[in-house]
Design an enzyme around this catalytic site. Structure first.
Site, PDB file in Angstrom:
ATOM      1  N   GLU A  41       0.867  -1.161   0.000  1.00 22.30           N
ATOM      2  CA  GLU A  41       0.000   0.000   0.000  1.00 22.30           C
ATOM      3  C   GLU A  41       0.917   1.227   0.000  1.00 22.30           C
ATOM      4  OE1 GLU A  41      -2.805   0.152   3.227  1.00 22.30           O
ATOM      5  OE2 GLU A  41      -3.483   2.139   2.587  1.00 22.30           O
ATOM      6  N   ARG A 284       5.429 -13.069   9.491  1.00 25.79           N
ATOM      7  CA  ARG A 284       6.114 -11.794   9.241  1.00 25.79           C
ATOM      8  C   ARG A 284       7.547 -11.880   9.713  1.00 25.79           C
ATOM      9  NH1 ARG A 284       2.287  -7.665   8.867  1.00 25.79           N
ATOM     10  NH2 ARG A 284       3.757  -5.986   9.219  1.00 25.79           N
ATOM     11  N   LYS A 294       4.682   0.803   9.390  1.00 23.78           N
ATOM     12  CA  LYS A 294       4.776   2.083   8.694  1.00 23.78           C
ATOM     13  C   LYS A 294       4.229   3.212   9.556  1.00 23.78           C
ATOM     14  CE  LYS A 294       3.035   0.192   4.886  1.00 23.78           C
ATOM     15  NZ  LYS A 294       2.579  -0.073   3.513  1.00 23.78           N
TER      16      LYS A 294
END
Ligand code: ATP
Ligand code: MG
Length: 580
Positions: A41, A284, A294
């Site tokens: 994104e 992850r 982020k």
């Protein structure tokens, strides 16, 4: 990454549960061709965690002769920016990958819209007038089923009319949503009539003001994968609970059987491969002594706790690159960490180990003194100059040799001298000897002081110990590095260390946040001297300053006439010893 077959021949084939699935799907003929995608994104800069996903998606495509797209998941316009889009593209290329096609979820807005109308016609979606708060109240909990929306049984005609008017911009933000009609009693809350579209009158970085409604992530992601013919949609474990919704969207829209829905793309000549994708989750990458979201990285930047996204202490790929970490170290990290479904936290030293292993082989050696003390060699004439030849790499002759100027004046490291030596100190002491790397054996005869401060050492160089002389191999305990006091060049050296001083900066015990755990010593800027052959290194070149660590010529600020170096990593792990 064009020649997968040669890569596969050179190194043993990698195995992990995802690669095994891919192998089986190729062997069984389920797929003749593998397609993956990396779907960031564009709401921030990529970080170390993303490099795991990039190496996996692009790596699998390369290893199995498939394709990997770069797709921007741009369905959240208010947080997204073109600046991020450009940086992400640069980061993926820096890692050494090239995408098959560059796509955006927004490329498919028209298709997604048509698909939503189709879901309405099929009785699988409805327009709901509940507010966000009411939706929450109706949703139920993990232990209690939800309640059906009073708008759930609207007619297809009414739903179509309302949805078209949502699209036309007739309603205010948040006034209505389009929801999937699935199961309000489902044990999986994601299936309790999740929203597919929301009203948001926000300009989009790619589509401008064309759309007052935007598709929700799960819906957009599943259908984007289907449109691109992604065979294996690899994502992190937190999406495991979303997989049933992902499958619901794919199975109920059936893009692969309904070419009419893809007309907006085919009309524009955009290729689509429309197939049924399979989502597979992996764990992850988590690393201690850092934060990797982020949102938190953005806060560090906005609160000026770091100098910017590309601050060399940041775990962003831009920061890591500026620090001097070579992309190969991230490939090695991805390989060492592997792919599994087990969540774990990798020790920061594993990352640093990867950097050292790559740079040991790759970085040329130079000498630099970062805390200088002056040495005058009294048995060489004033104005003595000579040029020595040094190998650029101790284990790799192909890296060649360089000239290293030497004179009667030198800089040595302050910590390589001790006026009152502690036991076991084997470097220079008053009356003692030490080997000057590649130049001979130096003896300290006199210590010149200003008050308590040592300002200069008067030394003699044993003429029989010079390179090529009989006594060159005479044993002395220590060897130190040095820089010519005449030809050495002043340099700014930025000594970076870990950004956080605790293993888990996210630990919020005692009301603290990661902001309270910043390492006060994460950067120290010093002025030192470097040999001329270091000053001329190109920006971003990696170098080992002997005995000091791996450094990189600063990406932006370094110039031959004004050298600036960033310390990438020390030669040894200094944190393990701290017992941290
Ligand atoms: P963050 O939580 O840091 O904001 P994100 O998951 O929201 O990251 P996206 O842009 O959605 O970021 O991620 C793009 C891809 O990278 C996704 O497939 C995501 O699963 C993957 N990814 C993100 N963080 C990690 C990580 N730490 N380890 C492995 N893959 C990751
Ligand atoms: Mg995300």
């Amino acid at each position: 990454m064009s020649e997968p077959s040669t890569a596969a021949e050179a190194t043993p084939a990698r195995t992990d549960f995802i690669r095994n699935i891919v192998r089986e799907d190729l062997a069984s003929g389920k797929h003749g061709h593998i397609n993956t995608r990396f779907p960031p994104e564009p709401n921030g800069y990529l970080h170390l965690g993303h490099s795991k996903s990039i190496c996996l998606n692009f790596g699998i495509a390369a290893e199995f002769g498939g394709h990997c797209n770069l797709r921007f998941d741009d369905t959240n316009p208010e947080k997204e920016d073109l600046e991020y889009v450009e940086a992400i593209k640069a980061d993926v290329r820096w890692l050494g990958f090239e995408w098959h096609e560059l796509r955006h979820a927004s490329d498919y807005f028209e298709v997604l819209y048509l698909a939503a109308e189709q879901l309405i016609r099929d009785g699988k979606a409805f327009v709901c007038d509940l507010s966000a708060e009411e939706v929450r109240q109706y949703r139920g909990s993990l232990t209690e089923p939800g309640r059906e929306s009073p708008f759930r049984n609207r007619s297809v005609e009414e739903n179509l009319d309302l949805f078209r008017r949502m699209r036309a911009g007739e309603f205010a933000d948040g006034a209505r949503t389009l929801r999937a009609k699935i199961d309000m009693a489902s044990g999986n809350i994601n299936l309790r009539d999740p929203a597919l579209y929301r009203i948001k009158k926000v300009s989009h970085q790619a589509t401008g003001d064309a759309w007052p409604i935007y598709p929700m992530y799960d819906y957009a992601h599943a259908l984007s994968d289907a449109i691109e013919g992604i065979t294996h949609s690899l994502c992190t474990l937190e999406f495991e609970d979303h997989r049933p919704l992902y499958d619901w969207a794919v199975d109920h829209v059936r893009l692969h059987e309904r070419p009419e829905l893809l007309k907006p793309l085919t009309d524009k000549g955009v290729p689509n491969e429309a197939a049924k994708p399979r989502q597979i989750e992996f764990s992850r990458l988590n690393i201690n002594y850092t934060v990797m979201s982020k949102r938190k990285l953005l806060a560090l930047v906005n609160e000026r706790l770091v100098a910017g996204w590309d601050d060399p202490r940041m775990p962003t790929l831009q920061g890591i690159r500026r620090r001097g970490v070579p992309p190969e170290a991230l490939h090695l990290l991805a390989e060492r960490v592997g792919i599994s479904k087990q969540n774990s936290v990798i020790d920061f030293s594993v990352f640093e180990g990867c950097i050292r292993d790559v740079l040991d082989a790759k970085a040329e050696r130079r000498m630099a003194v970062i805390d200088p003390i002056k040495v005058t060699i009294t048995n060489l004439p004033e104005g003595h100059r000579e040029t020595l030849r040094f190998a650029n790499h101790p284990k790799d002759e192909s890296k060649g040799q360089r000239d290293v100027p030497f004179s009667n004046a030198l800089w040595i490291e302050r910590e390589d001298f001790m006026e009152t030596p502690v036991k076991g100190f084997h470097r220079l002491v008053p009356g003692g000897e030490v080997r000057l790397r590649g130049a001979g054996i130096l003896k300290c005869d006199a210590v010149i002081k200003d008050g308590d401060a040592v300002v200069e050492l008067h030394c003699t160089l044993d003429p029989e110990s010079r390179p090529g002389m009989e006594g060159a191999n005479r044993k002395v305990k220590g060897t130190i590095h040095w820089v010519c006091g005449n030809a050495g060049i002043k340099a700014e050296v930025r000594l970076y260390d870990r950004l956080f001083s605790v293993e888990n900066p996210d630990n919020d015990e005692g009301g603290k946040t990661y902001r309270d755990h910043l390492n006060p010593d994460s950067v120290r800027v010093v002025t030192g001297y470097i040999e001329p052959a270091a000053a001329v290194l190109a920006n971003e070149s990696a170098v080992q300053f002997e005995r000091l660590g791996y450094f990189a010529a600063e990406r932006y600020d370094h110039a031959a006439e004004r050298p600036v170096f960033n310390r990438t990593v020390t030669l040894r792990d200094s944190w393990a010893a701290k017992g941290a």
